[in-house]
Design an enzyme around this catalytic site. Structure first.
Site, short mmCIF file in Angstrom:
data_model
loop_
_atom_site.label_atom_id
_atom_site.label_comp_id
_atom_site.label_asym_id
_atom_site.label_seq_id
_atom_site.Cartn_x
_atom_site.Cartn_y
_atom_site.Cartn_z
N GLU A 211 7.18 -2.97 1.04
CA GLU A 211 7.22 -4.42 1.21
C GLU A 211 7.90 -4.77 2.53
O GLU A 211 8.97 -4.26 2.83
CB GLU A 211 7.97 -5.06 0.03
N LYS B 250 7.79 2.20 6.76
CA LYS B 250 8.75 1.16 6.33
C LYS B 250 10.14 1.44 6.93
O LYS B 250 10.78 0.56 7.49
CB LYS B 250 8.80 1.11 4.80
N CYS C 297 18.95 -4.01 3.52
CA CYS C 297 17.95 -3.03 3.98
C CYS C 297 18.28 -2.30 5.27
O CYS C 297 18.21 -1.07 5.30
CB CYS C 297 16.61 -3.73 4.14
#
Ligand code: NAD
Length: 458
Positions: A162, A221, A277
């Site tokens: 995502e 990612k 993150c």
């Protein structure tokens, strides 16, 4: 293969918004988001103004789909059983103990989900990695699924990381720059890729849906987050040089960003990046590089996190220096606790380190944030001090020096200094009194009367 039922394990910042948007855009698919956290599920099922996650536009999406084809539940087994496709969107924080502590991703929640899927599934399933994971995790998940699953049940694993950013999650999900789907080259793998691509194609242009191998998708990612954070650390490192030389960091950013090869994004100097993150994903990347014996590559990326820590320390030190090294008993207002505006997420927010350092030096802290709750703020500081090995007694004393304020005006009342950490819109134009020192971590000072202003890089 047409998907009629989706289950998503993990109703957090990723699982909640992504599934709400899939449900909105695909009314023929039943989407059930499950979690072990009963309070979180209750909040997803509760009043729209009290959803567990604050994101502009989220409550409207939930209002349109909830009860129609979007459901939130703690019945994890039931949802796994009924679904052809299962997303795993559980947290993958940095490990705090064991091998790789402080660096590697903690995959225990993820592995627990895989085991549960394997044990419950009675029919074939497509299992989608939505969480951010170390490259080659799919291999491990396949092993778990095969070891614990029934012999006649086939699992196909896809990687679909995502890329949403908190604060603009709904906008990002509506208009993704790209959707990445990594799958096995086998016919069944490619069929699974196609099934997931069909879902996104309901609203994302097909040319933006990128099919890759699983390892490229997993690594893309981590690499994307590392590159974004690297730009922030690059400009922040230059802000320190600006302060020494008289160059102006805003002018520098503008001049650099106008080069079309570089571009203007992520070039604004600030108090440093936060959020759940960037730091975790870079440390994970560093760990992977070391694991594969690529020490120079590991050191290169590690420096991005080190500069970020340096910038937060530098900001706290600026405040301390402005009081000639003594902030004992000084009233310091901290404006903003969320790691960025338009979210209630404060994980790894720069406000935590900065406030903790000031409190440790004896300052009294007045904290105001429009969205983050007092409980979260206290927890953040408590955990920070615990991780820094302060005794329980010391932590109790520190907590007494925190005042959580419910309004901006209360926080500013009698402040000797103000530190603006989050770029909330309501902090854009504040009229400070002449004798307050203002430290702007967002570097966007506007009309601040005659106060002493301390800006990063100026
Ligand atoms: N937050 C972001 O902006 C963002 C963006 C992109 C990717 N990611 C990645 O997505 C993943 C999830 O992040 P998040 O921010 O949504 O995390 P989060 O902590 O907000 O949510 C994770 C949820 O998973 C639940 N959970 C954990 N173990 C479970 C289990 N065994 N069964 C059921 N539920 C379980 C937790 O209770 C929690 O509600 C992480 O890997 C993260 O790196 C996050």
């Amino acid at each position: 293969m047409q998907i009629r039922n989706i289950c998503c394990i993990g109703a957090g910042y990723v699982g909640g918004p992504t599934m709400a948007v899939i449900a909105l855009k695909c009314p023929d698919i039943k989407v059930t988001v499950v979690d072990i956290n009963q309070d979180r599920i209750d909040a997803w099922n509760g009043p729209l103004h009290q959803l567990p996650i604050y994101e502009p536009g989220l409550k409207e999406v939930v209002a349109a789909a909830r009860g129609r084809n979007l459901f939130f539940s703690t019945d994890i087994n039931g949802a796994i059983d009924c679904s052809e496709m299962i997303f795993m969107a559980v947290n993958t924080p940095t490990k705090t103990e064991g091998e790789g502590a402080g660096m590697a991703a903690d995959l225990r929640y993820f592995e627990a989900c895989a085991k549960q899927i394997a044990k419950v599934a009675k029919t074939d399933k497509i299992v989608v990695e939505k969480s951010t994971l170390p490259v080659r995790t799919a291999e491990k998940i396949k092993e778990i699924l095969e070891k614990h699953g029934k012999d006649d049940v086939h699992f196909e694993i896809l990687s679909n990381p995502e890329f949403l950013a908190e604060g603009t999650a709904i906008q990002d999900l509506f208009k993704s720059d790209r959707v990445l789907i990594g799958g096995d080259p086998s016919p069944s793998g490619q069929m699974a890729v196609k099934a997931l691509a069909e879902i996104y194609a309901q609203w994302i242009p097909r040319e933006k849906i990128l099919a890759t191998n699983v390892w490229s998708s997993e690594l893309a990612k981590l690499a994307s987050n590392a590159m974004l954070a690297q730009r922030i650390s690059s400009i922040n490192s230059l802000s320190a040089l600006c302060e020494k030389t008289g160059a102006d960091i805003d002018e520098l950013s503008k001049a650099i960003g106008m080069d079309h090869r570089i571009g203007p994004h992520f070039l604004k100097a600030s108090v440093g990046f936060g959020g759940s993150c960037f730091q975790k994903d870079i440390l994970n990347l560093v760990y992977l590089c070391k694991y594969y014996g690529l020490d120079e590559v590991a050191e290169y990326w590690h420096q991005v996190v080190k500069i970020n820590d340096y910038q937060k320390d530098r900001f706290a030190q600026k405040i301390i220096d402005a009081f000639e090294g003594n902030v004992q008993g000084k009233n310091i207002a901290i404006l903003g606790w969320a790691f960025k505006k338009d979210t209630n997420d404060s994980r790894e927010s720069a406000a935590i380190n900065i406030s903790a350092r000031l409190i440790e030096k004896g300052a009294l802290i007045q904290i105001y944030d429009p969205m983050v709750t007092g409980d979260s703020i206290n927890n953040d500081l408590n955990n920070f001090w615990k991780m820094s090995n302060f005794s329980n007694n010391m932590i109790k004393e520190f907590i007494l020096m925190i005042n959580i304020q419910s309004s901006l005006l209360n926080a500013l009342d009698n402040a000797d200094a103000v530190a603006i950490i989050t770029e909330w819109d309501e902090f854009k134009e504040i009229d400070f009194s002449n004798d307050v020192k203002v430290f702007d971590g967002r570097n966007i000072v506007k009309s601040f009367g005659n106060s002493d202003i301390y800006n990063i890089g100026k």
